[in-house]
Design a protein around this motif. Structure first.
Motif, PDB file in Angstrom:
ATOM      1  N   GLU A 304     -24.686  28.106   4.348  1.00  0.00           N
ATOM      2  CA  GLU A 304     -25.949  28.175   3.607  1.00  0.00           C
ATOM      3  C   GLU A 304     -25.736  28.799   2.241  1.00  0.00           C
ATOM      4  OE1 GLU A 304     -28.620  30.290   6.075  1.00  0.00           O
ATOM      5  OE2 GLU A 304     -28.865  28.671   7.552  1.00  0.00           O
ATOM      6  N   GLN A 305     -24.996  29.898   2.170  1.00  0.00           N
ATOM      7  CA  GLN A 305     -24.727  30.527   0.877  1.00  0.00           C
ATOM      8  C   GLN A 305     -23.924  29.592  -0.026  1.00  0.00           C
ATOM      9  OE1 GLN A 305     -22.746  34.139   1.992  1.00  0.00           O
ATOM     10  NE2 GLN A 305     -24.631  35.192   2.633  1.00  0.00           N
ATOM     11  N   GLY A 311     -24.694  23.412  -4.350  1.00  0.00           N
ATOM     12  CA  GLY A 311     -25.605  22.276  -4.303  1.00  0.00           C
ATOM     13  C   GLY A 311     -25.088  21.125  -3.471  1.00  0.00           C
ATOM     14  N   ILE A 312     -24.201  21.351  -2.537  1.00  0.00           N
ATOM     15  CA  ILE A 312     -23.630  20.316  -1.677  1.00  0.00           C
ATOM     16  C   ILE A 312     -24.220  20.494  -0.276  1.00  0.00           C
ATOM     17  CG2 ILE A 312     -21.517  19.345  -0.711  1.00  0.00           C
ATOM     18  CD1 ILE A 312     -20.002  20.412  -3.115  1.00  0.00           C
ATOM     19  N   HIS A 347     -12.321  20.182  -5.907  1.00  0.00           N
ATOM     20  CA  HIS A 347     -11.546  18.951  -6.065  1.00  0.00           C
ATOM     21  C   HIS A 347     -12.162  17.710  -5.409  1.00  0.00           C
ATOM     22  CE1 HIS A 347      -8.453  21.761  -7.352  1.00  0.00           C
ATOM     23  NE2 HIS A 347      -8.467  22.358  -6.170  1.00  0.00           N
ATOM     24  N   ALA A 348     -13.070  17.869  -4.446  1.00  0.00           N
ATOM     25  CA  ALA A 348     -13.461  16.708  -3.639  1.00  0.00           C
ATOM     26  C   ALA A 348     -14.497  15.821  -4.311  1.00  0.00           C
ATOM     27  CB  ALA A 348     -13.993  17.175  -2.282  1.00  0.00           C
ATOM     28  N   GLU A 349     -15.343  16.389  -5.183  1.00  0.00           N
ATOM     29  CA  GLU A 349     -16.450  15.633  -5.775  1.00  0.00           C
ATOM     30  C   GLU A 349     -17.323  15.048  -4.667  1.00  0.00           C
ATOM     31  OE1 GLU A 349     -15.022  12.756  -8.497  1.00  0.00           O
ATOM     32  OE2 GLU A 349     -13.839  14.184  -9.688  1.00  0.00           O
ATOM     33  N   ALA A 350     -17.615  15.859  -3.668  1.00  0.00           N
ATOM     34  CA  ALA A 350     -18.371  15.399  -2.508  1.00  0.00           C
ATOM     35  C   ALA A 350     -19.846  15.770  -2.656  1.00  0.00           C
ATOM     36  CB  ALA A 350     -17.807  16.029  -1.226  1.00  0.00           C
ATOM     37  N   ARG A 369     -14.968  17.849   7.254  1.00  0.00           N
ATOM     38  CA  ARG A 369     -14.787  16.566   6.562  1.00  0.00           C
ATOM     39  C   ARG A 369     -15.834  16.427   5.469  1.00  0.00           C
ATOM     40  NH1 ARG A 369     -13.760  10.609   9.229  1.00  0.00           N
ATOM     41  NH2 ARG A 369     -13.422   9.519   7.243  1.00  0.00           N
ATOM     42  N   ASP A 370     -15.406  15.852   4.333  1.00  0.00           N
ATOM     43  CA  ASP A 370     -16.333  15.604   3.228  1.00  0.00           C
ATOM     44  C   ASP A 370     -16.326  14.118   2.902  1.00  0.00           C
ATOM     45  OD1 ASP A 370     -14.420  14.933   0.915  1.00  0.00           O
ATOM     46  OD2 ASP A 370     -13.625  16.868   1.578  1.00  0.00           O
ATOM     47  N   ASN A 371     -17.283  13.705   2.092  1.00  0.00           N
ATOM     48  CA  ASN A 371     -17.398  12.307   1.681  1.00  0.00           C
ATOM     49  C   ASN A 371     -16.980  12.128   0.228  1.00  0.00           C
ATOM     50  OD1 ASN A 371     -19.503  13.616   0.464  1.00  0.00           O
ATOM     51  ND2 ASN A 371     -21.050  12.041   0.910  1.00  0.00           N
ATOM     52  N   GLY A 372     -16.029  12.930  -0.199  1.00  0.00           N
ATOM     53  CA  GLY A 372     -15.624  12.892  -1.602  1.00  0.00           C
ATOM     54  C   GLY A 372     -14.657  11.773  -1.927  1.00  0.00           C
TER      55      GLY A 372
END
Length: 420
Positions: A304-305, A311-312, A347-350, A369-372
């Motif tokens: 949350e923090q 903003g992701i 680095h991910a731009e997710a 896992r991210d969607n970057g």
């Protein structure tokens, strides 16, 4: 005793055993052959004795001189009959091969007044057996010498390789990791040289990576100290200076209620900012939240923090209730998630991150896992990835990082749990 001498001793012992076995087989076979030969010789002796008694003229020296295993000896008047005397190895071999009873000679007094001795003579058979034994010993000796020379030549080539390997290992133990073996000679030697060269190249690269990481860690340490000093001096120090000045102002404006009230409000604000700064500083140094909340709730608060700052969006999934973990394990897991989120933000731009924490089959699994944009996995991890791998190793688990261009990053940790 060196390896070459031990090999020579084993080979000599083997050849001795084989030679003794062959000699025993040869003697055993000779016994059967001698038995047949002596039976024939006995028949010849009987025939010659009967013939000489009937017709002494037929027993001519030119006819009896070339007989095999039979000796015809003409005796002078008064001469005693005696068998040929053998000595040395011939006597030992004669005693071994021939029965004593067959050495008795027949002495005949012929009608013409001559005396003749007709006896079985084993010397021809002894000579044959002795020649066979000498040929066997010569053949085994030649084979032994040839084998020893071949073994010496082969072992010398192997020892040269071992000497070169020993020298190279001494260089490596002394810190000289640039040493390499020559990839030539036998296929085994080339394979050994290739494996050794890969090992030294890996050690050299590992040492270079460790040096680079150590320098990076020292730089990060200095940056953290600089950041801590700047925070204490520029932020917290200013608030403390303002509080001190406002306290002095209160002493001077005690008879001015409005000024006192305004200064008290400023003091309250400065104390609140000071408290927030200390909390942020303490949180950076150590996650105090782990002392008061379960691991899953600490993860949720961290996410949350992080979402409020970056903003992701995130999605956090927790499986069945987790067993209690030790403080070091909780700290490693918390810092690992923190470092992973930092890498995603940088680095991910997710736009979304999914985190799953579950306990199954005596193992704790953490999946991030991210969607970057994703990227090819770096061959040499930086400080962040290296620290995550080290934390996974400290947890006794295994960390896998999967990434493909356009498919985002995925981090999977699996560690054993001791459930009481």
């Amino acid at each position: 005793m060196s390896a070459l001498w031990r090999i020579n001793l084993w080979v000599c012992s083997f050849f001795v055993l084989v030679t003794v076995a062959c000699m025993a087989l040869l003697v055993h076979q000779a016994l059967a052959d001698v038995e047949r030969e002596l039976q024939s010789a006995e028949a010849v002796v009987e025939y010659l004795s009967e013939t000489a008694e009937r017709d002494p003229v037929s027993l001519q020296p030119r006819l009896t001189g070339s007989l095999r295993h039979v000796r015809v000896r003409w005796l002078e008047p008064g001469e005693a009959a005696q068998l040929p005397v053998q000595a040395g190895l011939d006597a030992w071999l004669g005693q071994l091969m021939f029965a004593e009873a067959r050495h008795n000679a027949q002495v005949l007094d012929l009608q013409d007044g001559r005396r003749v001795q007709i006896a079985i003579d084993p010397r021809d058979e002894i000579d044959e057996i002795w020649d066979s034994l000498q040929q066997l010993l010569s053949l085994c000796g030649l084979a032994l010498v040839s084998s020893l020379f071949a073994i010496r030549w082969a072992v010398r080539r192997g020892m040269c390789l071992l000497d070169e390997l020993l020298w190279a290992l001494q260089q490596v133990s002394g810190g000289q990791l640039k040493v390499r073996l020559r990839a030539e000679g036998l296929p085994e030697a080339r394979q050994l040289a290739a494996h050794f060269n890969r090992m030294t190249a890996t050690l050299e690269q590992t040492r270079a990576d460790n040096t680079r990481l150590t320098q990076t860690l020292l730089a990060v340490q200095e940056q953290e100290r600089t950041h801590l000093a700047q925070t204490l001096h520029d932020d917290l120090g200013q608030y403390l200076a303002g509080i001190r000045a406002q306290a002095c102002l209160l002493r001077l404006a005690m008879d001015q209620p409005e000024t006192v009230e305004h200064t008290a409000r400023l003091l309250e604000q400065n104390c609140e900012h000071l408290q927030q700064g200390f909390r942020a500083l303490v949180h950076d140094l150590y996650p105090v939240v782990l002392q008061h909340l379960p691991l899953s709730e600490a993860f949720s608060l961290l996410l949350e923090q992080w979402q409020s700052r970056q903003g992701i969006a995130f999605r956090f999934i927790v499986g069945q209730p987790l067993p209690p973990l030790s403080a070091p394990d909780k700290t490693h897991l918390y810092r690992l998630l923190q470092e992973a989120l930092t890498n995603i933000a940088r680095h991910a731009e997710a736009s979304q991150v999914r985190v799953r924490l579950q306990h199954h089959g005596g193992r704790l699994r953490l999946f991030i896992r991210d969607n970057g944009c994703g990227a090819q996995q770096p061959q040499r991890p930086g400080v962040g990835l290296y620290s995550m791998f080290e934390r996974a190793r400290s947890l006794g688990g295994k960390l896998r990082i999967i990434s493909h261009p356009g498919a985002g990053w995925a981090l999977a940790l699996s560690m054993p749990l001791e459930v009481s």
